[in-house]
Design a protein around this motif. Structure first.
Motif, PDB file in Angstrom:
ATOM      1  N   UNK A  31       0.804  -1.171  -0.077  1.00  0.00           N
ATOM      2  CA  UNK A  31       0.098   0.023   0.067  1.00  0.00           C
ATOM      3  C   UNK A  31       0.822   1.401   0.053  1.00  0.00           C
ATOM      4  N   UNK A  32       1.707   1.461   0.959  1.00  0.00           N
ATOM      5  CA  UNK A  32       2.536   2.507   1.088  1.00  0.00           C
ATOM      6  C   UNK A  32       3.465   2.684  -0.280  1.00  0.00           C
ATOM      7  N   UNK A 122      -3.428  -7.438  -4.139  1.00  0.00           N
ATOM      8  CA  UNK A 122      -2.602  -8.368  -2.948  1.00  0.00           C
ATOM      9  C   UNK A 122      -2.460  -7.763  -1.692  1.00  0.00           C
ATOM     10  N   UNK A 123      -2.150  -6.283  -1.486  1.00  0.00           N
ATOM     11  CA  UNK A 123      -2.248  -5.753  -0.340  1.00  0.00           C
ATOM     12  C   UNK A 123      -3.733  -5.746   0.269  1.00  0.00           C
ATOM     13  N   UNK A 190      -8.497  -0.723  -3.442  1.00  0.00           N
ATOM     14  CA  UNK A 190      -7.960  -1.446  -2.303  1.00  0.00           C
ATOM     15  C   UNK A 190      -8.779  -1.776  -1.106  1.00  0.00           C
ATOM     16  N   UNK A 191      -9.507  -0.527  -0.677  1.00  0.00           N
ATOM     17  CA  UNK A 191     -10.322  -0.657   0.377  1.00  0.00           C
ATOM     18  C   UNK A 191     -11.722  -1.862   0.220  1.00  0.00           C
ATOM     19  N   UNK A 192     -11.989  -1.918  -1.169  1.00  0.00           N
ATOM     20  CA  UNK A 192     -13.201  -2.850  -1.484  1.00  0.00           C
ATOM     21  C   UNK A 192     -12.471  -4.287  -1.416  1.00  0.00           C
ATOM     22  N   UNK A 193     -11.350  -4.477  -1.814  1.00  0.00           N
ATOM     23  CA  UNK A 193     -10.734  -5.878  -1.755  1.00  0.00           C
ATOM     24  C   UNK A 193     -10.558  -6.051  -0.418  1.00  0.00           C
ATOM     25  N   UNK A 194      -9.848  -5.072   0.423  1.00  0.00           N
ATOM     26  CA  UNK A 194      -9.543  -5.273   2.107  1.00  0.00           C
ATOM     27  C   UNK A 194     -10.951  -5.722   2.569  1.00  0.00           C
ATOM     28  N   UNK A 195     -11.997  -5.040   2.543  1.00  0.00           N
ATOM     29  CA  UNK A 195     -13.183  -5.404   3.096  1.00  0.00           C
ATOM     30  C   UNK A 195     -13.811  -6.594   2.814  1.00  0.00           C
ATOM     31  N   UNK A 196     -13.627  -7.247   1.329  1.00  0.00           N
ATOM     32  CA  UNK A 196     -14.179  -8.563   1.077  1.00  0.00           C
ATOM     33  C   UNK A 196     -13.241  -9.733   1.713  1.00  0.00           C
TER      34      UNK A 196
END
Length: 291
Positions: A31-32, A122-123, A190-196
């Motif tokens: 991410x960073x 991936x992140x 990213x936030x969407x993949x993270x939530x799933x």
């Protein structure tokens, strides 16, 4: 606390620390380096870090100060968790957030992938899975998880997911004016993949109803359910149609991840108890949602 319970809680603590490592690895390695911003309180801390670096010419090199900022912001949230939610939840959250801060500080910010979309996916998978494991262990990553639980108790139609959604909309709105549109779009992906990924590792508030048929009229059993799980019991006396022996039915509604603890309590007091467990029931009214 019994020896078995101490061992079980110790295992959960270790898994919570491992989940913090996964989260930090996903953030610092994917991410960073891509310049993305996560959602929630951590995303806000990343925005603060960027503003400090750009406006005050502060150089952090490979050290991401966002983790330290995140820990400082969580201090009042720790107090809330301790006073309003419970000591066990507070202890696990403290361990998890401390481990997250340490791992975010020691894992160097390193670019693993050159493709931004691949880094998003991936992140999101790695960090989301990490937080999902922490939630499953009865812990949390602090921040909006704790606030979401409190709001859920205050107003029944709130949920942690809804609270995070509102905060993320405001956060990405700020990012839209401060940074490139491309960064905001990739951050939303990213936030969407993270939530799933988080939901797959831990589905919140899967409601379960348990009917326990027991011939033991044990107030100690009921008290342990009250004290250890914080759940109410509806109890009525019954009569076996075949034996005509007196028995009791205990009706309990709880979350999916509390069932194993309930089963251990029941077996402890009545090894011959009969349990009927129905998963995914809809519950309305005065029902306590938990992480």
């Amino acid at each position: 606390m019994k020896k078995e319970a101490v061992i079980e809680e110790g295992k959960k603590m270790l898994l919570s620390v491992f989940s913090a490592f996964l989260y930090a690895a996903g953030i610092n390695l994917f991410v960073v380096p891509t310049g993305l911003y996560t959602g929630g309180v951590m995303g806000l801390c990343q925005v603060i870090r960027t503003v400090l670096a750009d406006n005050f010419q502060l150089s952090f090199q490979n050290f991401d100060i966002a983790g330290v900022i995140y820990y400082v912001i969580n201090i009042p949230i720790f107090v809330i968790a301790f006073t309003r939610i419970g000591r066990r939840f507070f202890a696990k959250t403290l361990v998890t957030v401390t481990a997250m801060t340490v791992f975010l500080s020691v894992i160097p910010v390193t670019e693993i992938m050159k493709d931004d979309m691949a880094s998003c996916v991936v992140g999101g998978l790695i960090s989301g899975t990490g937080i999902g494991i922490a939630l499953r262990m009865g812990s949390s990553s602090g921040g909006m998880d704790v606030i979401g639980v409190l709001l859920t108790r205050w107003k029944r139609d709130f949920s942690v997911g809804k609270v995070n959604l509102v905060v993320n909309l405001m956060l990405y709105g700020i990012c839209f004016f401060l940074f490139d549109v491309e960064i905001v779009v990739y951050s939303i992906i990213y936030a969407s993949v993270y939530a799933v990924a988080m939901d797959k590792a831990h589905t919140q508030n899967i409601n379960v109803e348990v009917n326990v048929i027991t011939k033991t009229n044990s107030t100690a059993l009921e008290k342990e359910v009250f004290d250890q799980l914080g759940r109410g019991i509806t109890k009525w006396s019954t009569l076996g149609a075949y034996t005509y022996e007196q028995s009791h039915i205990l009706y309990i509604t709880l979350s999916k991840y509390e069932v194993s603890r309930l089963r251990a309590i029941i077996k402890k007091h009545d090894p011959n108890a009969f349990m009927v467990i129905n998963e995914g029931v809809y519950v309305d009214g005065n029902y306590l949602k938990k992480l």
